[in-house]
Write a protein that holds these residues in place. Sequence first.
Motif, PDB file in Angstrom:
ATOM      1  N   GLY A 202       0.787  -1.223   0.000  1.00 29.36           N
ATOM      2  CA  GLY A 202       0.000   0.000   0.000  1.00 29.36           C
ATOM      3  C   GLY A 202       0.814   1.265   0.000  1.00 29.36           C
ATOM      4  O   GLY A 202       0.271   2.354   0.082  1.00 29.36           O
ATOM      5  N   SER A 203       2.131   1.154  -0.092  1.00 30.83           N
ATOM      6  CA  SER A 203       2.971   2.343  -0.037  1.00 30.83           C
ATOM      7  C   SER A 203       3.106   2.966  -1.410  1.00 30.83           C
ATOM      8  O   SER A 203       3.308   2.267  -2.397  1.00 30.83           O
ATOM      9  CB  SER A 203       4.368   1.982   0.493  1.00 30.83           C
ATOM     10  OG  SER A 203       5.254   3.066   0.324  1.00 30.83           O
ATOM     11  N   PRO A 204       3.038   4.298  -1.513  1.00 34.99           N
ATOM     12  CA  PRO A 204       3.271   4.930  -2.805  1.00 34.99           C
ATOM     13  C   PRO A 204       4.725   4.820  -3.237  1.00 34.99           C
ATOM     14  O   PRO A 204       5.077   5.132  -4.355  1.00 34.99           O
ATOM     15  CB  PRO A 204       2.870   6.396  -2.550  1.00 34.99           C
ATOM     16  CG  PRO A 204       3.055   6.583  -1.084  1.00 34.99           C
ATOM     17  CD  PRO A 204       2.704   5.260  -0.470  1.00 34.99           C
ATOM     18  N   GLY A 251      -7.972  -3.677  -2.895  1.00 33.48           N
ATOM     19  CA  GLY A 251      -8.317  -2.295  -3.184  1.00 33.48           C
ATOM     20  C   GLY A 251      -7.607  -1.338  -2.252  1.00 33.48           C
ATOM     21  O   GLY A 251      -7.455  -1.607  -1.054  1.00 33.48           O
ATOM     22  N   ALA A 252      -7.133  -0.216  -2.800  1.00 40.38           N
ATOM     23  CA  ALA A 252      -6.429   0.821  -2.039  1.00 40.38           C
ATOM     24  C   ALA A 252      -5.160   0.293  -1.386  1.00 40.38           C
ATOM     25  O   ALA A 252      -4.661   0.878  -0.419  1.00 40.38           O
ATOM     26  CB  ALA A 252      -7.349   1.435  -0.981  1.00 40.38           C
ATOM     27  N   GLY A 253      -4.626  -0.812  -1.919  1.00 38.41           N
ATOM     28  CA  GLY A 253      -3.359  -1.316  -1.414  1.00 38.41           C
ATOM     29  C   GLY A 253      -3.432  -2.011  -0.075  1.00 38.41           C
ATOM     30  O   GLY A 253      -2.409  -2.204   0.585  1.00 38.41           O
ATOM     31  N   VAL A 254      -4.628  -2.422   0.365  1.00 37.47           N
ATOM     32  CA  VAL A 254      -4.779  -3.081   1.655  1.00 37.47           C
ATOM     33  C   VAL A 254      -4.232  -4.502   1.578  1.00 37.47           C
ATOM     34  O   VAL A 254      -4.443  -5.217   0.586  1.00 37.47           O
ATOM     35  CB  VAL A 254      -6.262  -3.107   2.090  1.00 37.47           C
ATOM     36  CG1 VAL A 254      -6.435  -3.862   3.408  1.00 37.47           C
ATOM     37  CG2 VAL A 254      -6.789  -1.687   2.215  1.00 37.47           C
ATOM     38  N   LEU A 255      -3.528  -4.921   2.625  1.00 42.49           N
ATOM     39  CA  LEU A 255      -2.967  -6.267   2.687  1.00 42.49           C
ATOM     40  C   LEU A 255      -4.047  -7.330   2.546  1.00 42.49           C
ATOM     41  O   LEU A 255      -5.106  -7.252   3.167  1.00 42.49           O
ATOM     42  CB  LEU A 255      -2.248  -6.449   4.033  1.00 42.49           C
ATOM     43  CG  LEU A 255      -1.844  -7.884   4.406  1.00 42.49           C
ATOM     44  CD1 LEU A 255      -0.720  -8.355   3.502  1.00 42.49           C
ATOM     45  CD2 LEU A 255      -1.429  -7.954   5.868  1.00 42.49           C
ATOM     46  N   VAL A 256      -3.758  -8.337   1.732  1.00 39.78           N
ATOM     47  CA  VAL A 256      -4.604  -9.529   1.639  1.00 39.78           C
ATOM     48  C   VAL A 256      -3.813 -10.683   2.236  1.00 39.78           C
ATOM     49  O   VAL A 256      -2.779 -11.066   1.690  1.00 39.78           O
ATOM     50  CB  VAL A 256      -4.987  -9.852   0.182  1.00 39.78           C
ATOM     51  CG1 VAL A 256      -5.837 -11.125   0.122  1.00 39.78           C
ATOM     52  CG2 VAL A 256      -5.720  -8.688  -0.460  1.00 39.78           C
ATOM     53  N   ALA A 390       2.166  -1.084  12.945  1.00 36.67           N
ATOM     54  CA  ALA A 390       2.294  -1.551  11.568  1.00 36.67           C
ATOM     55  C   ALA A 390       3.276  -0.679  10.794  1.00 36.67           C
ATOM     56  O   ALA A 390       3.223   0.548  10.880  1.00 36.67           O
ATOM     57  CB  ALA A 390       0.934  -1.555  10.881  1.00 36.67           C
ATOM     58  N   PRO A 391       4.171  -1.279   9.999  1.00 34.37           N
ATOM     59  CA  PRO A 391       5.196  -0.497   9.297  1.00 34.37           C
ATOM     60  C   PRO A 391       4.715   0.224   8.055  1.00 34.37           C
ATOM     61  O   PRO A 391       5.391   1.118   7.559  1.00 34.37           O
ATOM     62  CB  PRO A 391       6.234  -1.560   8.936  1.00 34.37           C
ATOM     63  CG  PRO A 391       5.447  -2.817   8.786  1.00 34.37           C
ATOM     64  CD  PRO A 391       4.343  -2.730   9.805  1.00 34.37           C
ATOM     65  N   GLY A 392       3.543  -0.165   7.523  1.00 33.40           N
ATOM     66  CA  GLY A 392       3.084   0.451   6.282  1.00 33.40           C
ATOM     67  C   GLY A 392       1.582   0.609   6.264  1.00 33.40           C
ATOM     68  O   GLY A 392       0.856  -0.025   7.041  1.00 33.40           O
ATOM     69  N   PRO A 393       1.084   1.444   5.359  1.00 32.01           N
ATOM     70  CA  PRO A 393      -0.359   1.706   5.301  1.00 32.01           C
ATOM     71  C   PRO A 393      -1.188   0.491   4.924  1.00 32.01           C
ATOM     72  O   PRO A 393      -2.333   0.362   5.358  1.00 32.01           O
ATOM     73  CB  PRO A 393      -0.475   2.813   4.259  1.00 32.01           C
ATOM     74  CG  PRO A 393       0.774   2.709   3.436  1.00 32.01           C
ATOM     75  CD  PRO A 393       1.829   2.248   4.374  1.00 32.01           C
ATOM     76  N   GLY A 394      -0.656  -0.419   4.109  1.00 32.87           N
ATOM     77  CA  GLY A 394      -1.415  -1.592   3.699  1.00 32.87           C
ATOM     78  C   GLY A 394      -1.716  -2.508   4.861  1.00 32.87           C
ATOM     79  O   GLY A 394      -2.849  -3.000   5.019  1.00 32.87           O
ATOM     80  N   GLU A 395      -0.705  -2.764   5.687  1.00 33.36           N
ATOM     81  CA  GLU A 395      -0.913  -3.616   6.858  1.00 33.36           C
ATOM     82  C   GLU A 395      -1.788  -2.914   7.884  1.00 33.36           C
ATOM     83  O   GLU A 395      -2.647  -3.523   8.524  1.00 33.36           O
ATOM     84  CB  GLU A 395       0.442  -3.984   7.464  1.00 33.36           C
ATOM     85  CG  GLU A 395       1.225  -4.948   6.594  1.00 33.36           C
ATOM     86  CD  GLU A 395       2.662  -5.067   7.048  1.00 33.36           C
ATOM     87  OE1 GLU A 395       3.342  -4.025   7.132  1.00 33.36           O
ATOM     88  OE2 GLU A 395       3.117  -6.194   7.302  1.00 33.36           O
ATOM     89  N   ARG A 396      -1.553  -1.601   8.052  1.00 33.07           N
ATOM     90  CA  ARG A 396      -2.347  -0.852   9.030  1.00 33.07           C
ATOM     91  C   ARG A 396      -3.829  -0.864   8.654  1.00 33.07           C
ATOM     92  O   ARG A 396      -4.698  -1.075   9.503  1.00 33.07           O
ATOM     93  CB  ARG A 396      -1.833   0.587   9.123  1.00 33.07           C
ATOM     94  CG  ARG A 396      -2.458   1.399  10.248  1.00 33.07           C
ATOM     95  CD  ARG A 396      -1.848   2.789  10.337  1.00 33.07           C
ATOM     96  NE  ARG A 396      -0.393   2.710  10.439  1.00 33.07           N
ATOM     97  CZ  ARG A 396       0.448   3.121   9.500  1.00 33.07           C
ATOM     98  NH1 ARG A 396      -0.017   3.651   8.369  1.00 33.07           N
ATOM     99  NH2 ARG A 396       1.749   2.983   9.651  1.00 33.07           N
TER     100      ARG A 396
END
Length: 409
Positions: A202-204, A251-256, A390-396
């Motif tokens: 999810g990181s740019p 979607g939106a880079g969220v972790l799966v 959480a280290p990144g937006p996707g995991e958060r």
Amino acid sequence: MSPADTVAAVFREEYGRAVSVLLRTTRDLDLAEDAVQEAFAVATERWPREGFPEQPGAWIITTARRHAVDRFRREAARGGKEAQAALLHAAETAADGNVPGHDFGDDRLKLVFACCHPALAMPARVALALRVLGGLSTPQIAAAFLVSETTMGQRISRAKAKIRDAGIPYRVPSAEELPERLAGVLAVVYLIYNEGYSAGLGSPRARTDLCAEAVRLARVLVQLLPGEPEVRGLLALMLLSESRQAARTGGAGVLVPLAEQDRGLWDADLISEGLAIVHHCLQRGRLGPYQIQAAIQAVHSTAPSASATDWPRILRLYGMLSRISPGPVVELNRAVALAEVEGAASGLAVVDGLALGGYHVFHAVRADLLRRLGRVGEAATEYAEAARHAPGPGERAFLEARLRELQAG
């Protein structure tokens, strides 16, 4: 992409390569880093105004060489620097005459071996290589080691000083020297891969370049050390992990998470290559930590669905791993497998004995096990703690969604 983002992307891709090339001539790690950083500072100012060069990596190296020459000339009065400045100037002139022909070869692998000299403690070897090869910040490296930023900064500074004072050579060592450095080199390559793998959630500023570089270095190591099964094991581990990149975010880079991924998106070619290497390693019978981790990934990769995963086999493999490479993170992963085989209570009993507070995966695993046991309030607290670390937006985003689901009943 904005000009600033473009420069940042070049930094992520070219920093370690440029430092490696400068170090080849300067033989001074601090100087090589400083010169490359100065070159990127100039690029940040000039490229948006004057236009981006066709070969930004070559532009950075040429500019960094000029800064290094200037530094040597300023310090020539101290003795011995003028000849080095002349050598650098000759290299700069040759590069300017043939900018497209920069040959990086395996300079970055030489840099890894220099950083992994046995005179340095193992944590210092890995931390320094991550700093100068991957261009990772001290906070990023500290997070990877689960230590404070201050501690990591001191560790890196001492390692640089030791390389300089001991005159540690910048080269791939002889065959006789390789075994004592191999463990550190493999750890560096794998941590470089993990940094890129995590940054993509999810990181740019997804660092897929780091993943690609780690795989490239592993392939070079396999050619250099064809008889070392752990080198092959590391390559297989990364290939099998890399095969799932396309399915890891929604979607939106969220972790799966693995259990919910669309397995049709997995890269069949990477899986096939990774499985062939694992099979070769198992036939050799000289299993080490990377080979066992690759075997665990192979079990996941061959399961037709999450529900069909052979968890008893994974649990046995984690048991082997904990015996030859014990550690709290290994135990955390073993607890996940144990919960799948014997139930959430058994897994939680192991997790509760681990001192991993502040590590987001620890809190996420504990939250899931508590949820499965119906301890909703405690699970919510753990999900919130996991999201906080959480280290990144996707995991958060994934963890916050789990928390909302739990609170909604």
